[in-house]
Scaffold this active site. Structure first.
Site, PDB file in Angstrom:
ATOM      1  CG  ASP A   1     -38.495  -1.898   2.625  1.00 18.96           C
ATOM      2  OD1 ASP A   1     -38.882  -2.094   3.781  1.00 18.96           O
ATOM      3  OD2 ASP A   1     -38.200  -0.761   2.195  1.00 18.96           O
TER       4      ASP A   1
ATOM      5  CG  PHE B   1     -31.720   2.984   2.293  1.00 15.44           C
ATOM      6  CD1 PHE B   1     -32.912   2.578   1.705  1.00 15.44           C
ATOM      7  CD2 PHE B   1     -30.637   3.259   1.466  1.00 15.44           C
ATOM      8  CE1 PHE B   1     -33.031   2.456   0.331  1.00 15.44           C
ATOM      9  CE2 PHE B   1     -30.748   3.148   0.078  1.00 15.44           C
ATOM     10  CZ  PHE B   1     -31.955   2.752  -0.482  1.00 15.44           C
TER      11      PHE B   1
HETATM   12  P1  IMP Z   1     -40.474  -3.353  -1.545  1.00 13.59           P
HETATM   13  O1  IMP Z   1     -41.423  -3.368  -2.698  1.00 13.59           O
HETATM   14  O2  IMP Z   1     -40.804  -2.278  -0.539  1.00 13.59           O
HETATM   15  O3  IMP Z   1     -40.307  -4.714  -0.896  1.00 13.59           O
HETATM   16  O4  IMP Z   1     -39.079  -2.879  -2.099  1.00 13.59           O
HETATM   17  C1  IMP Z   1     -38.224  -3.744  -2.731  1.00 13.59           C
HETATM   18  C2  IMP Z   1     -37.203  -3.021  -3.555  1.00 13.59           C
HETATM   19  O5  IMP Z   1     -36.848  -1.730  -3.000  1.00 13.59           O
HETATM   20  C3  IMP Z   1     -35.922  -3.839  -3.553  1.00 13.59           C
HETATM   21  O6  IMP Z   1     -35.924  -4.779  -4.599  1.00 13.59           O
HETATM   22  C4  IMP Z   1     -34.859  -2.763  -3.695  1.00 13.59           C
HETATM   23  O7  IMP Z   1     -34.643  -2.480  -5.057  1.00 13.59           O
HETATM   24  C5  IMP Z   1     -35.445  -1.552  -3.013  1.00 13.59           C
HETATM   25  N1  IMP Z   1     -34.955  -1.441  -1.615  1.00 13.59           N
HETATM   26  C6  IMP Z   1     -35.659  -1.677  -0.492  1.00 13.59           C
HETATM   27  N2  IMP Z   1     -34.910  -1.457   0.603  1.00 13.59           N
HETATM   28  C7  IMP Z   1     -33.687  -1.091   0.160  1.00 13.59           C
HETATM   29  C8  IMP Z   1     -32.444  -0.737   0.822  1.00 13.59           C
HETATM   30  O8  IMP Z   1     -32.301  -0.720   2.058  1.00 13.59           O
HETATM   31  N3  IMP Z   1     -31.398  -0.420   0.007  1.00 13.59           N
HETATM   32  C9  IMP Z   1     -31.498  -0.414  -1.355  1.00 13.59           C
HETATM   33  N4  IMP Z   1     -32.633  -0.746  -2.010  1.00 13.59           N
HETATM   34  C10 IMP Z   1     -33.717  -1.077  -1.259  1.00 13.59           C
END
Ligand code: IMP
Ligand code: MG
Length: 195
Positions: free
Chosen positions: A117, A166
């Site tokens: 994300d 999401f």
């Molecule tokens: P980042 O550090 O913002 O890249 O977030 C990564 C982590 O957030 C992922 O490994 C997921 O566990 C969680 N995450 C991010 N987006 C989603 C989503 O749309 N659904 C569920 N979990 C998410």
């Protein structure tokens, strides 16, 4: 059985669950794409024995299925990180909750992630793992949320590029639920908040 949990008595079919929206990636699309990714990894790592590192818990279903499409002597290991933040947003401050069992020194490591994300979790992980002197370090992410990263992450393999909504299912949760959905769906939530 005695003992009840909230929502435990009713598990509607995903099509009838009011908090779930459209299918973003279907079971059939997942199966097709995983076969492709597995074939690609098999070709890229021919003659080697890569170590797949699963980032718990979201990537556990993905890694289990992906590993079966890789025709190489792979090894599997697991690590868990917790990032401080709200339920749906990462802060970038990451803590290792469960570390790997296998020494990465000299290994060809493939980090298997559910979704990138902001990329902050992955960024932290890669720095941490690179310091352990692997022979190579690559990332296989099932999903990439487009346009959400400040710096374009270096992903060797990406399953699907998706819009910024999401989602839940196939390992992805909201409050630990919905990881066991076969399809990946948008999560609407009871109050319509999908932020
Ligand atoms: P980042 O550090 O913002 O890249 O977030 C990564 C982590 O957030 C992922 O490994 C997921 O566990 C969680 N995450 C991010 N987006 C989603 C989503 O749309 N659904 C569920 N979990 C998410
Ligand atoms: Mg995750």
């Amino acid at each position: 059985m005695s003992g009840t949990l909230a929502g435990a008595s009713s598990f509607p079919h995903p099509d009838d669950d009011p908090v779930l929206g459209d299918i973003v990636v279907s079971q059939e699309a997942l199966e097709r794409r995983l076969a492709e990714l597995g074939a690609q990894i098999t070709a890229d790592y021919a003659g080697r024995a890569p170590l797949l590192v699963c980032v718990l818990k979201g990537a556990v279903l993905f890694m289990a299925d992906l590993a079966r499409h890789i025709r190489l002597p792979v090894e599997l290991d697991f690590m868990a990180v917790s990032s401080y933040g709200t339920a749906t947003k990462t802060s970038g401050v990451v803590r290792i909750v469960k570390d790997l069992d296998i020494d990465l020194g000299g290994r060809d490591v493939i980090v298997v992630e559910d979704i990138v994300d902001s990329g902050l979790t992955l960024n932290y992980l890669l720095k941490n793992l690179a310091a352990r002197n692997p022979a190579s370090l690559a990332v296989c992410a099932l999903l990439l949320k487009e346009g959400q990263q400040k710096v374009e992450p270096d992903l060797a393999y990406v399953g699907f590029r998706i819009a910024n909504t999401f989602i839940v299912g196939y390992g992805l949760d909201v409050a630990e639920r919905y990881r066991n959905l076969r399809d990946i769906r948008t999560y609407i939530g009871s109050d319509g908040d999908d932020s």
